[in-house]
Motif scaffolding. Sequence first.
Motif, PDB file in Angstrom:
ATOM      1  N   PRO A 145      -6.061   3.931 -18.255  1.00 47.07           N
ATOM      2  CA  PRO A 145      -4.904   3.097 -17.913  1.00 47.07           C
ATOM      3  C   PRO A 145      -5.356   1.871 -17.121  1.00 47.07           C
ATOM      4  O   PRO A 145      -6.188   1.965 -16.232  1.00 47.07           O
ATOM      5  N   VAL A 146      -4.815   0.719 -17.494  1.00 41.65           N
ATOM      6  CA  VAL A 146      -5.201  -0.529 -16.851  1.00 41.65           C
ATOM      7  C   VAL A 146      -3.982  -1.205 -16.235  1.00 41.65           C
ATOM      8  O   VAL A 146      -2.848  -0.976 -16.649  1.00 41.65           O
ATOM      9  N   VAL A 147      -4.250  -2.038 -15.242  1.00 42.96           N
ATOM     10  CA  VAL A 147      -3.214  -2.797 -14.553  1.00 42.96           C
ATOM     11  C   VAL A 147      -3.689  -4.243 -14.472  1.00 42.96           C
ATOM     12  O   VAL A 147      -4.882  -4.491 -14.319  1.00 42.96           O
ATOM     13  N   GLU A 148      -2.764  -5.188 -14.571  1.00 40.50           N
ATOM     14  CA  GLU A 148      -3.145  -6.585 -14.445  1.00 40.50           C
ATOM     15  C   GLU A 148      -3.050  -7.004 -12.992  1.00 40.50           C
ATOM     16  O   GLU A 148      -2.058  -6.770 -12.320  1.00 40.50           O
ATOM     17  N   ASP A 161      -8.995  -1.236 -13.909  1.00 34.78           N
ATOM     18  CA  ASP A 161      -8.665   0.174 -13.983  1.00 34.78           C
ATOM     19  C   ASP A 161      -7.586   0.502 -12.949  1.00 34.78           C
ATOM     20  O   ASP A 161      -7.626   0.037 -11.810  1.00 34.78           O
ATOM     21  N   GLU A 162      -6.609   1.303 -13.356  1.00 37.11           N
ATOM     22  CA  GLU A 162      -5.486   1.645 -12.482  1.00 37.11           C
ATOM     23  C   GLU A 162      -5.944   2.433 -11.255  1.00 37.11           C
ATOM     24  O   GLU A 162      -5.319   2.382 -10.197  1.00 37.11           O
ATOM     25  N   ARG A 163      -7.044   3.137 -11.370  1.00 35.80           N
ATOM     26  CA  ARG A 163      -7.523   3.969 -10.273  1.00 35.80           C
ATOM     27  C   ARG A 163      -7.943   3.145  -9.057  1.00 35.80           C
ATOM     28  O   ARG A 163      -8.057   3.668  -7.965  1.00 35.80           O
ATOM     29  N   TRP A 164      -8.157   1.810  -9.229  1.00 36.58           N
ATOM     30  CA  TRP A 164      -8.475   0.981  -8.071  1.00 36.58           C
ATOM     31  C   TRP A 164      -7.293   0.882  -7.129  1.00 36.58           C
ATOM     32  O   TRP A 164      -7.449   0.839  -5.915  1.00 36.58           O
TER      33      TRP A 164
END
Length: 188
Positions: A145-148, A161-164
């Motif tokens: 899963p990715v986030v901008e 990466d969403e985990r950040w």
Amino acid sequence: PSAALLWDGMGAKSRCKKALDLCRASCVDRFRDDTRVFTSEYEKEWTCQANCEVADGECLARAYALLVGAGVLACSLPCAVSQMCAFESIMRKLGEELNSGKFMPRALYQEPIYTEEEQKDKGKKARSGRFKWRRRSDKDALPEPVVEVECLECRISVEVDERWLTVERSGADGAVCPRCRNVLLGIL
């Protein structure tokens, strides 16, 4: 220029030959004596002719230097043209990369900082080469899963990466902007 050097070198060779012939003839004329009997009496003429040979060798060396220079110039022209063409294509490609934003300069005194995409690509390349027989798990098949996130300097949006954001992922590298190479998330 190479044609002029070639012309001058060929002319110098012919001038050297004429000068040698004149020098030998003057030695023979200067030491012409019908009454010589002993070898020591011929020594002055032989020394004169040896000096003529030395002078001829120096003259021919200058002439051959001109011919070699002409050859170097003639060979350097195609090399220079091919280098110009090669550098022109490199500079054209570099200009396109600079305008498109793909160009990612890195400082020489630091280790390279890889973006998440580059790290994923490196991992894929490492997995694709060896152990192709290894069975992939379902975990490998799922996309991460990715986030901008927006870079504060460049004002561009970067997928990370969403985990950040949830602090499940951490490390010294951090998420990096692909354009300016500044750390967006992680250890700043």
